[in-house]
Motif scaffolding. Structure first.
Motif, PDB file in Angstrom:
ATOM      1  N   ALA A   1       8.741  -8.076   1.796  1.00 14.93           N
ATOM      2  CA  ALA A   1       7.624  -8.819   1.212  1.00 14.93           C
ATOM      3  C   ALA A   1       7.136  -8.197  -0.101  1.00 14.93           C
ATOM      4  O   ALA A   1       6.436  -8.844  -0.865  1.00 14.93           O
ATOM      5  N   GLY A   2       7.513  -6.951  -0.375  1.00 17.43           N
ATOM      6  CA  GLY A   2       7.066  -6.295  -1.599  1.00 17.43           C
ATOM      7  C   GLY A   2       5.731  -5.613  -1.427  1.00 17.43           C
ATOM      8  O   GLY A   2       4.683  -6.219  -1.664  1.00 17.43           O
ATOM      9  N   SER A   3       5.746  -4.337  -1.019  1.00 13.81           N
ATOM     10  CA  SER A   3       4.515  -3.594  -0.772  1.00 13.81           C
ATOM     11  C   SER A   3       4.539  -2.270  -1.516  1.00 13.81           C
ATOM     12  O   SER A   3       5.601  -1.763  -1.887  1.00 13.81           O
ATOM     13  N   ALA A   4       3.355  -1.724  -1.713  1.00 17.53           N
ATOM     14  CA  ALA A   4       3.191  -0.385  -2.250  1.00 17.53           C
ATOM     15  C   ALA A   4       2.105   0.309  -1.435  1.00 17.53           C
ATOM     16  O   ALA A   4       1.213  -0.336  -0.879  1.00 17.53           O
ATOM     17  N   ILE A   5       2.195   1.633  -1.350  1.00 19.00           N
ATOM     18  CA  ILE A   5       1.228   2.419  -0.588  1.00 19.00           C
ATOM     19  C   ILE A   5       0.466   3.335  -1.534  1.00 19.00           C
ATOM     20  O   ILE A   5       1.054   4.013  -2.375  1.00 19.00           O
ATOM     21  N   PHE A   6      -0.860   3.336  -1.401  1.00 20.55           N
ATOM     22  CA  PHE A   6      -1.713   4.284  -2.101  1.00 20.55           C
ATOM     23  C   PHE A   6      -2.152   5.306  -1.062  1.00 20.55           C
ATOM     24  O   PHE A   6      -2.907   4.985  -0.143  1.00 20.55           O
ATOM     25  N   MET A   7      -1.648   6.527  -1.197  1.00 19.19           N
ATOM     26  CA  MET A   7      -1.795   7.528  -0.143  1.00 19.19           C
ATOM     27  C   MET A   7      -2.726   8.650  -0.570  1.00 19.19           C
ATOM     28  O   MET A   7      -2.633   9.176  -1.685  1.00 19.19           O
ATOM     29  N   GLY A   8      -3.654   8.991   0.325  1.00 19.80           N
ATOM     30  CA  GLY A   8      -4.548  10.119   0.119  1.00 19.80           C
ATOM     31  C   GLY A   8      -4.369  11.136   1.220  1.00 19.80           C
ATOM     32  O   GLY A   8      -3.662  10.894   2.202  1.00 19.80           O
ATOM     33  N   MET A   9      -5.003  12.278   1.078  1.00 18.55           N
ATOM     34  CA  MET A   9      -4.880  13.319   2.087  1.00 18.55           C
ATOM     35  C   MET A   9      -5.445  12.870   3.427  1.00 18.55           C
ATOM     36  O   MET A   9      -4.962  13.274   4.477  1.00 18.55           O
ATOM     37  N   ASP A  10      -6.470  12.029   3.413  1.00 17.29           N
ATOM     38  CA  ASP A  10      -7.149  11.660   4.651  1.00 17.29           C
ATOM     39  C   ASP A  10      -6.768  10.280   5.173  1.00 17.29           C
ATOM     40  O   ASP A  10      -6.821  10.043   6.378  1.00 17.29           O
ATOM     41  N   CYS A  11      -6.436   9.347   4.305  1.00 14.97           N
ATOM     42  CA  CYS A  11      -6.049   8.012   4.746  1.00 14.97           C
ATOM     43  C   CYS A  11      -5.353   7.289   3.607  1.00 14.97           C
ATOM     44  O   CYS A  11      -5.299   7.785   2.483  1.00 14.97           O
TER      45      CYS A  11
ATOM     46  N   LEU B   1      -3.709   3.259   1.957  1.00  7.95           N
ATOM     47  CA  LEU B   1      -3.911   1.817   1.814  1.00  7.95           C
ATOM     48  C   LEU B   1      -2.610   1.169   1.388  1.00  7.95           C
ATOM     49  O   LEU B   1      -1.976   1.608   0.425  1.00  7.95           O
ATOM     50  N   SER B   2      -2.193   0.131   2.097  1.00 13.45           N
ATOM     51  CA  SER B   2      -0.991  -0.629   1.749  1.00 13.45           C
ATOM     52  C   SER B   2      -1.416  -1.950   1.122  1.00 13.45           C
ATOM     53  O   SER B   2      -2.313  -2.630   1.633  1.00 13.45           O
ATOM     54  N   VAL B   3      -0.779  -2.309  -0.016  1.00 17.16           N
ATOM     55  CA  VAL B   3      -1.123  -3.552  -0.698  1.00 17.16           C
ATOM     56  C   VAL B   3       0.137  -4.350  -0.985  1.00 17.16           C
ATOM     57  O   VAL B   3       1.244  -3.800  -1.081  1.00 17.16           O
TER      58      VAL B   3
END
Length: 380
Positions: A303-313, A315-317
């Motif tokens: 579907a075409g996704s990217a992940i914004f990753m932090g140390m604590d949690c 977000l996938s968009v």
């Protein structure tokens, strides 16, 4: 257009009738509680035929703003925040007067805010409906010897009591997670105290996650899931980390909800290559809960996704939501709290070929869509 034509086109929408208006209200709420708030604000008749959260409680999932991510950057007004709709790309500003006398412990995957008042009273706020849910005080969860950590003078309070991984386990139970203390609490609104469960992380730095109504975290035993049995709550192994060596010092492990699919990202050190000179790799796996195994991935789905990753949690968009070319598919973008982003200027990691993309600017505040999402409360 003459007056007679205008009169012919005019409709009394406030007099639509409870039947049709009620059906529209149900469908609006099923898609997004933000749209439901707008619907209820139109007129008294529409408000009368639509569901009111005050009659259903703060843990009713129908009213949770799970499509909205709160951005970290403080606006001109200290109690105003921006919220990004990760399904449409819309951004709104919301006044949250509770932030004047509460501290924010963390947002939840449902879009709720875990607040604390006077370093004692735990409250759950729905920022869009303004519904506030009282939960048991934190003093019933923390041992008396640890009460000193709740003092106003403690500069490390948020480091100890950041509630990342917290969320709604079912329509009546809330799980409060203090991962830095390896401590879980379970309670229902109206309870006098938390049911406490402590666990051993074995020194592994990891980001827990509330996924599909269940709490997951990582220990040396593997990916473990919380069984909320009120008589004997416990963590059970959901998938083993076969062949994966996790260094408590150099590595971190992150659980990610990739649009309904549970992923594990192992942030570790690896060999230098022409495409990756940062000495950092982000090996990604799908957690197969049916077989209890980890399946290596080189992409995030068709579907075409990217992940914004932090140390604590994290977000996938979806790429379909945001402007073409602004973000890349099958890519992990790093939040500002990773040391390699600042020291090595690592901006993104491409799963397909293991290449690293360097940041293009030294400006410390958000100036692109990537920076804006990297500052989301869901990945910082």
């Amino acid at each position: 257009m003459d007056a007679s034509s205008s009169a012919a086109l005019w409709r009394d929408w406030s007099g639509l009738g409870d039947g049709p208006a009620g059906l529209i209200a149900e469908r609006v709420l099923a898609y997004d509680v933000g749209d439901c708030v707008r619907f209820r604000a139109v007129c008294r008749a529409w408000r009368r035929c639509s569901a009111d959260q005050r009659a259903h409680g703060g843990l009713d999932r129908r009213f949770h703003p799970w499509r909205w991510a709160m951005l970290r950057e403080v606006l001109v007004a200290p109690d105003r925040r921006s919220f990004l709709n990760t399904s449409t790309g819309q951004c709104i500003q919301v006044d949250i007067p509770e932030l004047r006398d509460h501290e924010l412990l963390a947002p939840t995957p449902e879009g709720l805010l875990v607040l604390i008042h006077d370093r004692k009273h735990i409250r759950l706020l729905n920022p869009l409906t303004r519904h506030l849910t009282e939960l048991p005080p934190i003093t019933t969860m923390v041992t008396r010897t640890d009460h000193r950590r709740l003092l106003e003078q403690n500069p490390h309070f948020i480091s100890c009591f950041g509630a990342w991984g917290s969320g709604v386990a079912d329509d009546s139970t809330f799980v409060l997670c203090f991962s830095s203390l390896c401590m879980l609490g379970m309670a229902k609104p109206g309870d006098d105290e938390w049911t406490l469960l402590q666990y051993d992380s074995d020194g592994i730095t990891s980001a827990p996650l509330m996924f599909a109504g269940r709490f997951y975290c990582i220990t040396r035993n593997g990916v473990v899931v919380l069984d909320t049995d009120p008589d004997m709550p416990r963590l059970k192994v959901a998938a083993k980390l076969k062949g994966m060596r996790v260094s408590p010092i150099a590595d971190s492990v992150h659980l990610v909800n990739n649009r309904g699919e549970l992923l594990l990202v192992h942030r570790d050190r690896g060999p230098l290559t022409p495409r990756n000179k940062a000495d950092r790799w982000y090996d990604t796996y799908r957690v197969d809960l049916d077989t209890g195994t980890l399946l290596p991935l080189k992409g995030l789905g068709g579907a075409g996704s990217a992940i914004f990753m932090g140390m604590d949690c994290s977000l996938s968009v979806s790429l379909e939501v945001f402007p073409s070319g602004s973000i890349s598919a099958d890519t992990i973008y790093l939040s500002f709290d990773f040391s390699e982003r600042k020291l090595l200027k690592v901006g993104a990691y491409h799963l397909a070929d293991g290449s690293v993309e360097l940041r293009c600017s030294l400006v410390p505040r958000p100036h692109t869509l990537v920076d804006c999402l990297a500052l989301s409360q869901y990945c910082c």
